[in-house]
Write a protein that holds these residues in place. Structure first.
Motif, mmCIF file in Angstrom:
data_model
loop_
_atom_site.group_PDB
_atom_site.id
_atom_site.type_symbol
_atom_site.label_atom_id
_atom_site.label_comp_id
_atom_site.label_asym_id
_atom_site.label_seq_id
_atom_site.Cartn_x
_atom_site.Cartn_y
_atom_site.Cartn_z
ATOM 1 N N GLY A 1 0.798 -1.216 0.000
ATOM 2 C CA GLY A 1 0.000 0.000 0.000
ATOM 3 C C GLY A 1 0.830 1.265 0.000
ATOM 4 N N VAL A 2 1.990 1.221 -0.661
ATOM 5 C CA VAL A 2 2.875 2.385 -0.721
ATOM 6 C C VAL A 2 3.315 2.604 -2.160
ATOM 7 C CG1 VAL A 2 3.698 1.997 1.625
ATOM 8 C CG2 VAL A 2 4.962 1.012 -0.295
ATOM 9 N N GLN A 3 3.993 3.713 -2.385
ATOM 10 C CA GLN A 3 4.601 3.968 -3.682
ATOM 11 C C GLN A 3 5.909 3.184 -3.792
ATOM 12 O OE1 GLN A 3 3.257 5.885 -6.199
ATOM 13 N NE2 GLN A 3 1.472 5.956 -4.827
ATOM 14 N N ALA A 4 6.227 2.756 -4.995
ATOM 15 C CA ALA A 4 7.446 1.973 -5.195
ATOM 16 C C ALA A 4 8.689 2.727 -4.719
ATOM 17 C CB ALA A 4 7.586 1.585 -6.664
ATOM 18 N N SER A 5 8.651 4.049 -4.851
ATOM 19 C CA SER A 5 9.820 4.841 -4.437
ATOM 20 C C SER A 5 10.106 4.685 -2.949
ATOM 21 C CB SER A 5 9.594 6.316 -4.777
ATOM 22 O OG SER A 5 8.404 6.791 -4.149
ATOM 23 N N SER A 6 9.076 4.363 -2.158
ATOM 24 C CA SER A 6 9.273 4.197 -0.713
ATOM 25 C C SER A 6 10.169 3.010 -0.403
ATOM 26 C CB SER A 6 7.925 4.003 -0.009
ATOM 27 O OG SER A 6 7.083 5.100 -0.215
ATOM 28 N N LEU A 7 10.139 2.000 -1.263
ATOM 29 C CA LEU A 7 10.926 0.797 -1.015
ATOM 30 C C LEU A 7 12.418 1.045 -1.180
ATOM 31 C CD1 LEU A 7 8.760 -1.834 -2.940
ATOM 32 C CD2 LEU A 7 8.572 -1.106 -0.549
ATOM 33 N N TYR A 8 12.755 1.981 -2.066
ATOM 34 C CA TYR A 8 14.165 2.201 -2.388
ATOM 35 C C TYR A 8 14.929 2.861 -1.247
ATOM 36 C CZ TYR A 8 12.838 0.841 -7.091
ATOM 37 O OH TYR A 8 12.378 0.134 -8.169
ATOM 38 N N ARG A 9 14.211 3.354 -0.255
ATOM 39 C CA ARG A 9 14.899 3.879 0.923
ATOM 40 C C ARG A 9 15.522 2.758 1.748
ATOM 41 N NH1 ARG A 9 9.691 7.482 2.748
ATOM 42 N NH2 ARG A 9 9.637 8.882 0.941
ATOM 43 N N HIS A 10 14.978 1.557 1.578
ATOM 44 C CA HIS A 10 15.452 0.409 2.353
ATOM 45 C C HIS A 10 16.230 -0.597 1.495
ATOM 46 C CE1 HIS A 10 12.943 1.775 5.688
ATOM 47 N NE2 HIS A 10 11.993 1.992 4.805
ATOM 48 N N TYR A 11 15.832 -0.712 0.227
ATOM 49 C CA TYR A 11 16.526 -1.589 -0.716
ATOM 50 C C TYR A 11 16.788 -0.779 -1.984
ATOM 51 C CZ TYR A 11 15.119 -5.426 2.344
ATOM 52 O OH TYR A 11 14.943 -6.252 3.419
#
Length: 199
Positions: free
Chosen positions: A38-48
């Motif tokens: 339930g987030v934007q894909a860009s949010s994931l790149y902060r962690h991976y």
């Protein structure tokens, strides 16, 4: 308006696991994973930073899980030969139950020196179990032989080449033959005793 829970590397990893295990690595991409969370894909790149980093983390998770499974298999099992046999069977069971996770452990890579981490810990576990049977605590050659047998047996089983009848006990015969051979290394000292517990 409902807001998604705070993302962490662990929450992302655990959301990725069912995608990988159900549909395989091709179904796991950052956009699909983000939608699941339930987030934007860009949010994931902060962690991976990329998909490769996520896949590497999943490989580490699989390695830890396999290590834990093999340790549990050896608990309360009497005798080095029986412990090694139990660990070998649990290895095959894990591969069959988690084929996509297991496949990450065998992904092609450039040869490199072993470094501390889950992979090294798993190797050291098998090295110790083999050494308890052969009498050599640094028995790399026999450990490699066992790894090759376990990997090969798992891949043949997952490929479907054995058909509906399965291996008809062939894995157990081969594993016990290897263990008997490892124990023969101690035969000259008179300390080699091979005892297999019932399955």
């Amino acid at each position: 308006m409902a807001y998604p829970s705070k993302l962490t590397p662990e929450s992302i990893l655990h959301a990725a696991l069912p995608l990988l295990e159900t549909d395989g690595p091709d179904a796991l991409n950052m956009r699909t994973l983000a939608a699941r969370l339930g987030v934007q894909a860009s949010s994931l790149y902060r962690h991976y930073p990329d998909r490769a980093a996520l896949m590497s983390s999943l490989e580490g998770y699989a390695t830890l899980e396999l290590h834990a499974e093999m340790v549990r298999a050896t608990e309360e099992v009497a005798g080095p030969a029986a412990r090694l046999k139990a660990a070998g069977h649990r290895y095959l069971t894990y591969a069959a139950a988690h084929p996509h996770l297991y496949a990450l452990l065998l992904a092609p890579r450039q040869p490199a020196h072993a470094i501390p981490g889950p992979g090294k810990d798993l190797w050291n576990l098998v090295l110790r179990l083999v050494g308890e049977v052969s009498g050599d605590p640094d028995d790399t050659a026999r450990t490699v032989a066992l790894w090759a047998y376990l990997h090969g047996s798992a891949l043949v089983g997952l490929s479907g080449l054995l058909g509906l009848s399965g291996d008809r006990g062939g894995f157990q015969i081969g594993l016990e033959a290897l263990i008997v051979g490892f124990a023969a290394a101690q035969a000259s000292t008179g300390t080699a005793v091979v005892t297999f517990s019932a399955d």
